[in-house]
Design a protein around this motif. Structure first.
Motif, mmCIF file in Angstrom:
data_model
loop_
_atom_site.group_PDB
_atom_site.id
_atom_site.type_symbol
_atom_site.label_atom_id
_atom_site.label_comp_id
_atom_site.label_asym_id
_atom_site.label_seq_id
_atom_site.Cartn_x
_atom_site.Cartn_y
_atom_site.Cartn_z
ATOM 1 N N LEU A 59 49.708 40.347 54.680
ATOM 2 C CA LEU A 59 51.238 40.208 54.562
ATOM 3 C C LEU A 59 51.551 38.509 53.740
ATOM 4 N N SER A 60 50.936 37.724 54.167
ATOM 5 C CA SER A 60 51.033 36.304 53.870
ATOM 6 C C SER A 60 50.707 36.607 52.300
ATOM 7 N N ALA A 61 49.635 37.119 52.040
ATOM 8 C CA ALA A 61 49.483 37.131 50.440
ATOM 9 C C ALA A 61 50.442 37.832 49.658
ATOM 10 N N GLN A 62 51.145 38.823 50.221
ATOM 11 C CA GLN A 62 52.305 39.688 49.605
ATOM 12 C C GLN A 62 53.453 38.807 49.537
ATOM 13 N N SER A 75 51.965 44.390 44.952
ATOM 14 C CA SER A 75 51.232 45.429 44.966
ATOM 15 C C SER A 75 49.934 44.675 45.773
ATOM 16 N N CYS A 76 48.789 45.560 46.017
ATOM 17 C CA CYS A 76 47.724 45.001 46.807
ATOM 18 C C CYS A 76 46.450 45.679 46.342
ATOM 19 N N ARG A 77 45.633 45.032 46.872
ATOM 20 C CA ARG A 77 44.115 45.775 46.658
ATOM 21 C C ARG A 77 44.155 46.968 47.984
ATOM 22 N N VAL A 95 45.138 47.897 37.458
ATOM 23 C CA VAL A 95 46.137 47.690 37.819
ATOM 24 C C VAL A 95 46.286 46.642 38.856
ATOM 25 N N GLN A 96 45.027 45.813 39.170
ATOM 26 C CA GLN A 96 44.963 44.576 39.774
ATOM 27 C C GLN A 96 45.467 43.396 38.912
ATOM 28 N N ARG A 97 46.586 43.307 38.593
ATOM 29 C CA ARG A 97 47.175 42.180 37.608
ATOM 30 C C ARG A 97 48.682 42.413 37.907
ATOM 31 N N ASP A 98 49.565 41.509 37.189
ATOM 32 C CA ASP A 98 50.791 41.284 37.137
ATOM 33 C C ASP A 98 51.402 42.420 35.800
ATOM 34 N N SER A 156 61.455 45.432 37.908
ATOM 35 C CA SER A 156 61.615 44.861 36.749
ATOM 36 C C SER A 156 60.026 44.750 36.549
ATOM 37 N N GLY A 157 59.127 45.030 37.310
ATOM 38 C CA GLY A 157 57.663 44.775 37.138
ATOM 39 C C GLY A 157 56.984 44.906 38.453
ATOM 40 N N VAL A 158 55.727 44.504 38.331
ATOM 41 C CA VAL A 158 54.703 44.618 39.607
ATOM 42 C C VAL A 158 54.047 43.043 39.449
ATOM 43 N N ARG A 159 53.981 42.477 40.741
ATOM 44 C CA ARG A 159 53.347 41.343 40.868
ATOM 45 C C ARG A 159 52.052 41.625 41.787
ATOM 46 N N PHE A 160 50.991 41.270 41.632
ATOM 47 C CA PHE A 160 49.717 41.489 42.180
ATOM 48 C C PHE A 160 49.562 40.550 43.121
ATOM 49 N N ALA A 161 49.039 40.838 44.478
ATOM 50 C CA ALA A 161 48.894 39.714 45.383
ATOM 51 C C ALA A 161 47.176 39.891 45.822
ATOM 52 N N GLU A 162 46.444 39.182 45.150
ATOM 53 C CA GLU A 162 45.116 39.408 45.027
ATOM 54 C C GLU A 162 44.504 39.505 46.700
#
Length: 176
Positions: A59-62, A75-77, A95-98, A156-162
């Motif tokens: 949760l903190s990463a997202q 998004s997440c892994r 998909v593990q990127r913005d 408006s898109g996706v941000r990836f939370a590593e």
């Protein structure tokens, strides 16, 4: 969702002012999830299936990724596990990127990865949830796929939370 085991009593016995119990007759997971989202007080929604786990720091990463992501899904892994989530090894996915174009995320997921569209993978801004319309209560199969597509198209898109890793339980026999 009309649970007939001791879940309601167990949850009510937890003395935590942050916990709010909503009770409804059995109408299915989609209806129960929509009810919970309708009563949520925050600006972000996160769904976790009952047999799955969020690994530490998820949760903190997202949340961190959401700070610079107006109107974007976060998004997440993720990876499968059976009994012990500490053995989980998330695969690399394209998909593990913005993504600034949600359609590009959909095409990439379906053509280059497993095409996983679990709603659990997203940290969802409430505005996107409302625009997408929530879970379709008429669906019992592919309800996550349906909603994920609508969430993506409303964003408006996706941000990836590593650092966010979701454990998806698979392979255990269902309880009867």
């Amino acid at each position: 969702d009309g649970s007939t085991d001791d879940t309601l009593q167990i949850v009510r016995s937890i003395n935590d002012p942050r916990l709010r119990v909503l009770q409804s007759p059995h109408a299915g997971q989609s209806v129960a999830s929509n009810l919970g989202a309708a009563h949520a007080k925050g600006q972000l929604l996160k769904f976790v299936d009952a047999d799955d786990v969020l690994l530490p720091g998820h949760l903190s990463a997202q949340l961190e990724a959401s700070r610079s992501a107006d109107n974007c899904l976060i998004s997440c892994r993720w990876g499968y596990f059976q009994r012990e989530p500490s053995n989980l090894k998330p695969p690399h996915e394209h998909v593990q990127r913005d993504f600034s174009d949600p359609l590009e995320w959909i095409v990439t997921s379906l053509t280059m990865d497993e095409g996983m569209m679990g709603v659990w993978m997203w940290l969802i801004p409430v505005g996107i949830w409302q625009k997408a319309g929530g879970f379709n209560p008429c669906l019992t199969l592919n309800k996550d796929f349906d909603l994920s597509i609508r969430l993506l198209l409303a964003s408006s898109g996706v941000r990836f939370a590593e650092g966010a890793v979701y454990g998806y339980r698979k392979g255990l026999a269902a309880a009867v």
